[in-house]
Design an enzyme around this catalytic site. Sequence first.
Site, mmCIF file in Angstrom:
data_model
loop_
_atom_site.group_PDB
_atom_site.id
_atom_site.type_symbol
_atom_site.label_atom_id
_atom_site.label_comp_id
_atom_site.label_asym_id
_atom_site.label_seq_id
_atom_site.Cartn_x
_atom_site.Cartn_y
_atom_site.Cartn_z
ATOM 1 N N GLY A 22 -6.644 -16.889 -4.737
ATOM 2 C CA GLY A 22 -7.731 -16.965 -5.593
ATOM 3 C C GLY A 22 -7.590 -15.520 -6.623
ATOM 4 O O GLY A 22 -6.604 -14.797 -6.176
ATOM 5 N N GLY A 24 -10.335 -12.843 -8.705
ATOM 6 C CA GLY A 24 -11.754 -12.204 -9.167
ATOM 7 C C GLY A 24 -11.630 -11.233 -10.395
ATOM 8 O O GLY A 24 -10.500 -11.234 -11.146
ATOM 9 N N GLY A 25 -12.816 -10.707 -10.515
ATOM 10 C CA GLY A 25 -12.755 -9.944 -11.895
ATOM 11 C C GLY A 25 -11.845 -8.561 -11.839
ATOM 12 O O GLY A 25 -11.408 -7.995 -13.041
ATOM 13 N N LYS A 43 -5.313 -8.737 -0.837
ATOM 14 C CA LYS A 43 -5.921 -8.346 -1.995
ATOM 15 C C LYS A 43 -5.129 -7.239 -2.807
ATOM 16 O O LYS A 43 -4.881 -6.200 -2.326
ATOM 17 C CB LYS A 43 -7.210 -7.792 -1.806
ATOM 18 C CG LYS A 43 -8.144 -7.984 -2.999
ATOM 19 C CD LYS A 43 -9.735 -7.965 -2.899
ATOM 20 C CE LYS A 43 -10.170 -6.819 -1.748
ATOM 21 N NZ LYS A 43 -11.610 -6.719 -1.653
ATOM 22 N N ASP A 139 -24.475 -6.904 1.192
ATOM 23 C CA ASP A 139 -24.066 -8.092 0.215
ATOM 24 C C ASP A 139 -23.870 -9.257 1.735
ATOM 25 O O ASP A 139 -23.140 -9.927 1.613
ATOM 26 C CB ASP A 139 -22.702 -8.077 -0.499
ATOM 27 C CG ASP A 139 -22.692 -9.084 -1.591
ATOM 28 O OD1 ASP A 139 -21.597 -9.257 -1.786
ATOM 29 O OD2 ASP A 139 -23.674 -9.790 -1.737
#
Length: 703
Positions: A22, A24-25, A43, A139
């Site tokens: 995937g 992300g930003g 990552k 979070d």
Amino acid sequence: MEPLGAGDPIRLGPYRILGVLGAGGMGKVYFGRDNTGRTAAVKVLLPELAHDPHLAQRFLREAHTAQAVTSGGVARVLDARIDGDDSRPWIATEFLSGPTLDDAVRAYGPFGADGVRALAASLAATLSDIHAAGLVHRDLKPPNIVLTATGPRVIDFGIARPEHGMTLTTTGQVPVTPGYGAPEQVLGQRVGPAADVFSLGAVLAYAATGRRTFDGTHVAAVQYEVVHGEPRLDDVPAELRHLISPCLAKDPAHRPTPEQIAGAFAPPQGADRIWRTGPLAKDIARRGAEAARQATLVGREPGSGPSRRRLLRASLAAGAVVAAGGGAGAWWLLREEPRTPVESGLASGAKLLPRSTAQSGKAPKPLWGPLPVAAKPVDGLVPAPLSLRDVVVFAAKDGGLAAHFTRDGKEKWRLPDVTPAAGLHPLTEQLFAAAGTSGALRVHDASTAKLQWELPDADVGRFLTMDDENLYAVTRGGQLLAVDLTMQSIRWTKPLPTYAVRGAGPRAAVAGVTLVLFGDDGAVRAFSTIRGLDMWTIEGQGKSGSAIAPAVVKRKDSNGTSYTVFLGGRTLKALKFPGGNEVWKAGPPQNGTDSWGAPLVHGDTVIATNGTTLAAYDLDGRQLPLNGRAARGPLPATPLVRQGEALWAVEADGRGVSAYSTTDGARLWTWSAESRGPWGMSGAGNRVFLVNDGKLTAMPTVG
């Protein structure tokens, strides 16, 4: 998992990069494997951001922050460094095999009281360890909790900070998920461990109900509710409500500590069975096995050639490796702006009816419907509805396809330029194949209806089945068609006899490298899946005008892997592949009927309709006790549906559907929409979806 593209690294440190999980930003997440066979989620910061020293330091700080927590309740950081040709920083963590909490609740429904207690005790202990390291997670939310065979694992320390650190990172930015962040986080105030306790309370309420305790139509509305509104706990079981409520206190000083929560929620012995036994445990095991298989398939050294299965899985967005890794792909996505709240119609499993209700003999009320939204039969055929993600997709009243939320039956989207008569075929847990009005093969996202890719010249007439490489269909011109899902192209076509593809037929299944096709003429044909070559034909297995769907079981023993194909028709027959040799059969059908129904395999049991009864056999042909009687004459050769502890079948006169006990075959009830004619039926999430006479209905089933 998606395939690697231009600019993607081939290797980072000890990890060979196999695909993209995937993005992300701020970066991408890759699926990696080291030389020992250990898999990891890796990552990597985006190239355009890697040259910013502050971002690079912040990125690596996440790894060092996570490494400070030694609890078994968090995902372990395996390595973190600046590496590679472009000197981009990367972080590798263990690849967790299991669904995230939100995926599990959507798929299997809210947890029972004991399950919530086990979840609370485990998460509270993990928070205690995080806080003992001097950190606040900041979070905690369902997507950041992965359910594994050993229990819940807390993930994503992307915004974790030392205690009492400020929440705001830049002017006006509040990196907190709406509905789960504490009031002090929303207001940009200094936070401590009590903020994680507030998030835990919101997580437990979601696990107990399948709904957010703070919700709204947009982010600002949700945040306002967090700061000023009262949590919605009416649906939380009473025995849990008084335990969860203190966690959601507006004042941090009034919230309990993680240690107090662990004591208050102390679960009874065996409460953790929710992730050790049952459907969720099987899901976790399946994902782990699939992840291991994918790593083996794609872990060949350069020069050995790519695995077609790897390429297929990569070509299907949200495919097997993402499913196998559960939250691994999701939680390692670098943080972006907070997402809007989840739509209220998202699916969660319906509660199973108690056995006492089933034993009453009275049909239950529908969960929703009948709704006059479905298409009428065409040439006596009703396409079966398809349930994926949060919707059930069906042939719409005004043409094309429509999708309604599985939870409440409300409409979500429409696709007018699709031909429902071709049927619908699921490709992954999120994607399905449909045929355009011109015969084009179209792949859509079930939740959003977004077109993923299209093959204009496929000329699809009716979908059949698929395997790890191909999707099989019959063209409008009567050809057998194999579509290579990796290359998104036609692999081969094969002419079929006209009488085999007429009417509603044929039906098919794949056994290894053999496609077994049951034609409308009653003949069963076998083709090679590689080139479509003819292998053999069994004439007269079924009566003319009735193609019966085969069922396949994959078996492993000391001799290797084999497949058993079960055929209905004039006999109930089992064929072993490779080879297609008959290993046992039962029949002819009883009570003067001339056809066994479509077999259904559940575990080690094969079930099929036999005249006016349901019959069951083990995989080796030994008959098992199952003596269900039909309500109104013989059951037709319509595929059975199993949900919960009930088998659902359409009655022969078309006046209703009946539910039968999987234990002894006794008829539990018959439900009718007060109409006749053909039915379309499917099951998912403890619901049975019915289409009949232009109406769509969702029924509960029994546990």
